[in-house]
Design an enzyme around this catalytic site. Sequence first.
Site, short mmCIF file in Angstrom:
data_model
loop_
_atom_site.label_atom_id
_atom_site.label_comp_id
_atom_site.label_asym_id
_atom_site.label_seq_id
_atom_site.Cartn_x
_atom_site.Cartn_y
_atom_site.Cartn_z
N MET A 177 -9.68 1.83 -3.16
CA MET A 177 -9.01 2.11 -1.89
C MET A 177 -8.59 3.58 -1.86
SD MET A 177 -5.93 0.03 -0.05
CE MET A 177 -5.21 0.64 1.48
N HIS A 197 0.83 -1.19 0.00
CA HIS A 197 0.00 0.00 0.00
C HIS A 197 0.88 1.25 0.00
CE1 HIS A 197 -3.50 -2.42 1.10
NE2 HIS A 197 -2.89 -2.85 2.19
N CYS A 224 -4.64 4.72 -2.64
CA CYS A 224 -3.53 3.78 -2.65
C CYS A 224 -3.27 3.42 -4.11
CB CYS A 224 -3.90 2.54 -1.84
SG CYS A 224 -2.76 1.16 -2.08
N HIS A 232 -4.08 -0.14 -5.37
CA HIS A 232 -5.48 -0.56 -5.19
C HIS A 232 -6.49 0.53 -5.50
CE1 HIS A 232 -3.17 -3.28 -2.29
NE2 HIS A 232 -3.50 -4.01 -3.33
CU LIG Z 1 -3.44 -0.61 -1.09
#
Ligand SMILES: [Cu+2]
Length: 131
Positions: free
Chosen positions: A124, A72, A116, A119
């Site tokens: 996210m 992340h 992120c 993601h």
């Molecule tokens: Cu992530």
Amino acid sequence: MNLQSVRRKLGAILAVMVLAVASMALFPSPAAAASYDVKMGSDSGMLQFVPSSLTVKPGDTINFVNNKLGPHNAVFEGDSAVSKALSNKNLSFAPGETTSVTVPKDAAKGTYSFFCEPHRGAGMSGSVTVQ
Ligand SMILES: [Cu+2]
């Protein structure tokens, strides 16, 4: 102890108290900066920031904690001074790894969105509101 020495002692104690109160008025202690944790990856295994929205004040610290399902990072949108100060493009792979960022003292009030990178497509993302 005669009356006069008691009066002198009371006078000295009173003088110290007055000085203490006066110095508090002259040097008010600044409000302590707060520190907030944002988990990257929810406990239940979702690709989310928890909490996904946060309200902070200038000087506060945000700790982005790699919780689950890395890698992340937390990249803020736009190129404002606040976005640049809070953004972190380095990927975190290890659970428990924490990246701390500090809201600039002169941060402009407003809501700053972040996501992120790996993601982003999974939704996210989150936002920080500076008050
Ligand atoms: Cu992530």
